[in-house]
Design a protein around this motif. Structure first.
Motif, mmCIF file in Angstrom:
data_model
loop_
_atom_site.group_PDB
_atom_site.id
_atom_site.type_symbol
_atom_site.label_atom_id
_atom_site.label_comp_id
_atom_site.label_asym_id
_atom_site.label_seq_id
_atom_site.Cartn_x
_atom_site.Cartn_y
_atom_site.Cartn_z
ATOM 1 N N ARG A 16 -68.112 80.964 68.551
ATOM 2 C CA ARG A 16 -67.748 79.866 69.340
ATOM 3 C C ARG A 16 -67.519 78.580 68.407
ATOM 4 O O ARG A 16 -68.525 78.477 67.884
ATOM 5 C CB ARG A 16 -68.713 79.778 70.419
ATOM 6 C CG ARG A 16 -68.581 80.872 71.440
ATOM 7 C CD ARG A 16 -69.411 80.631 72.680
ATOM 8 N NE ARG A 16 -69.059 81.436 73.616
ATOM 9 C CZ ARG A 16 -69.853 81.654 74.717
ATOM 10 N NH1 ARG A 16 -70.997 81.050 74.706
ATOM 11 N NH2 ARG A 16 -69.547 82.631 75.782
ATOM 12 N N THR A 29 -72.591 83.543 66.523
ATOM 13 C CA THR A 29 -71.007 83.662 67.348
ATOM 14 C C THR A 29 -70.137 82.908 66.708
ATOM 15 O O THR A 29 -70.648 82.056 65.995
ATOM 16 C CB THR A 29 -71.395 83.113 68.945
ATOM 17 O OG1 THR A 29 -71.722 81.817 68.782
ATOM 18 C CG2 THR A 29 -72.388 83.683 69.530
ATOM 19 N N GLN A 64 -72.729 70.271 72.597
ATOM 20 C CA GLN A 64 -73.331 71.883 72.666
ATOM 21 C C GLN A 64 -73.412 72.535 71.365
ATOM 22 O O GLN A 64 -72.287 73.040 71.109
ATOM 23 C CB GLN A 64 -72.748 72.354 73.969
ATOM 24 C CG GLN A 64 -72.794 71.491 75.104
ATOM 25 C CD GLN A 64 -74.315 71.560 75.673
ATOM 26 O OE1 GLN A 64 -74.956 72.372 75.469
ATOM 27 N NE2 GLN A 64 -74.673 69.981 76.052
ATOM 28 N N HIS A 65 -74.446 72.890 70.580
ATOM 29 C CA HIS A 65 -74.064 73.889 69.675
ATOM 30 C C HIS A 65 -74.089 75.071 69.966
ATOM 31 O O HIS A 65 -74.388 75.628 71.052
ATOM 32 C CB HIS A 65 -75.656 73.535 68.914
ATOM 33 C CG HIS A 65 -75.977 72.484 68.073
ATOM 34 N ND1 HIS A 65 -75.523 71.807 67.262
ATOM 35 C CD2 HIS A 65 -76.592 71.392 68.739
ATOM 36 C CE1 HIS A 65 -75.763 70.699 66.775
ATOM 37 N NE2 HIS A 65 -76.936 70.383 67.835
ATOM 38 N N PRO A 66 -73.210 75.805 69.080
ATOM 39 C CA PRO A 66 -72.985 77.103 69.633
ATOM 40 C C PRO A 66 -73.995 78.106 69.034
ATOM 41 O O PRO A 66 -74.819 77.826 68.430
ATOM 42 C CB PRO A 66 -71.615 77.492 68.593
ATOM 43 C CG PRO A 66 -71.628 76.688 67.533
ATOM 44 C CD PRO A 66 -72.358 75.319 68.248
ATOM 45 N N GLU A 67 -74.127 79.236 69.679
ATOM 46 C CA GLU A 67 -75.236 80.142 69.426
ATOM 47 C C GLU A 67 -75.078 80.610 68.010
ATOM 48 O O GLU A 67 -73.929 81.037 67.813
ATOM 49 C CB GLU A 67 -75.265 81.081 70.699
ATOM 50 C CG GLU A 67 -75.773 80.581 71.803
ATOM 51 C CD GLU A 67 -75.737 81.837 72.904
ATOM 52 O OE1 GLU A 67 -75.784 82.970 72.533
ATOM 53 O OE2 GLU A 67 -75.849 81.567 74.340
ATOM 54 N N GLU A 68 -76.245 80.744 67.361
ATOM 55 C CA GLU A 68 -76.163 81.361 66.211
ATOM 56 C C GLU A 68 -75.463 82.798 65.968
ATOM 57 O O GLU A 68 -76.018 83.661 66.812
ATOM 58 C CB GLU A 68 -77.582 81.239 65.469
ATOM 59 C CG GLU A 68 -77.307 81.324 63.994
ATOM 60 C CD GLU A 68 -78.295 80.396 63.375
ATOM 61 O OE1 GLU A 68 -78.425 80.712 62.094
ATOM 62 O OE2 GLU A 68 -78.801 79.417 63.991
#
Length: 121
Positions: free
Chosen positions: A53, A51, A45-49
Motif C-alpha cells: 500500500r 504491504t 498514514q503509514h502503510p502497514e509493514e
C-alpha cells in the motif's frame, strides 16, 4: 518591502507600486494556503509493514474551498523555453469530489471557470 518617498520618474513610481503589489499578493496567498492547511488537519498514514500500500494522507478537518484530490494524471508536458530548465507548459487531469461540500459552499465551486487559479497542495 516599502515604497521610497523619492522617485526618479513616473515609470519608477509605477514599477515600485507594481512590485509592492506583487509582494503583498504573494503574502496574502501564502497566508491563505497556511490557514487552509491548518483547517484541513492533515495526518500522514503509514502503510502497514509488508504491504504494498502507498502512504496516505487523511484530512480530519474541512475548509470552504479545499477538497482532497481523488486522482490526477499528467496529460501533456511541453519542452522548456530556450534558457530555462522547466517545462513551458504542463497540463494535468485532476479529479476531486465536491459532493461532501456543504450546499452553501458548493455554489462557489460551481462558479469556477476555465482560467481561475487553483492551488494543488
Amino acid at each position: 518591502k516599502s515604497l521610497n518617498s523619492q522617485f526618479l520618474t513616473k515609470d519608477d513610481y509605477l514599477w515600485q507600486n507594481y512590485k509592492l503589489y506583487q509582494v503583498e499578493a504573494e503574502h496574502q496567498i501564502s497566508l491563505n494556503i497556511e490557514d487552509t492547511i491548518q483547517r484541513m488537519c492533515p495526518s500522514y498514514q503509514h502503510p502497514e509493514e509488508g504491504t504494498r500500500r502507498k502512504p496516505k494522507i487523511d484530512f480530519k478537518g474541512w475548509a470552504r474551498m479545499a477538497v482532497p484530490v481523488q486522482s490526477y494524471s499528467i496529460a501533456f508536458v511541453q519542452e522548456p523555453d530556450v534558457g530555462t530548465n522547466f517545462p513551458s507548459e504542463v497540463r494535468a487531469d485532476v479529479e476531486f469530489n465536491i459532493e461532501e461540500v456543504q450546499l452553501q459552499f458548493r455554489h462557489e465551486w460551481d462558479q469556477l471557470q476555465e482560467f481561475d487559479v487553483l492551488y494543488l497542495i
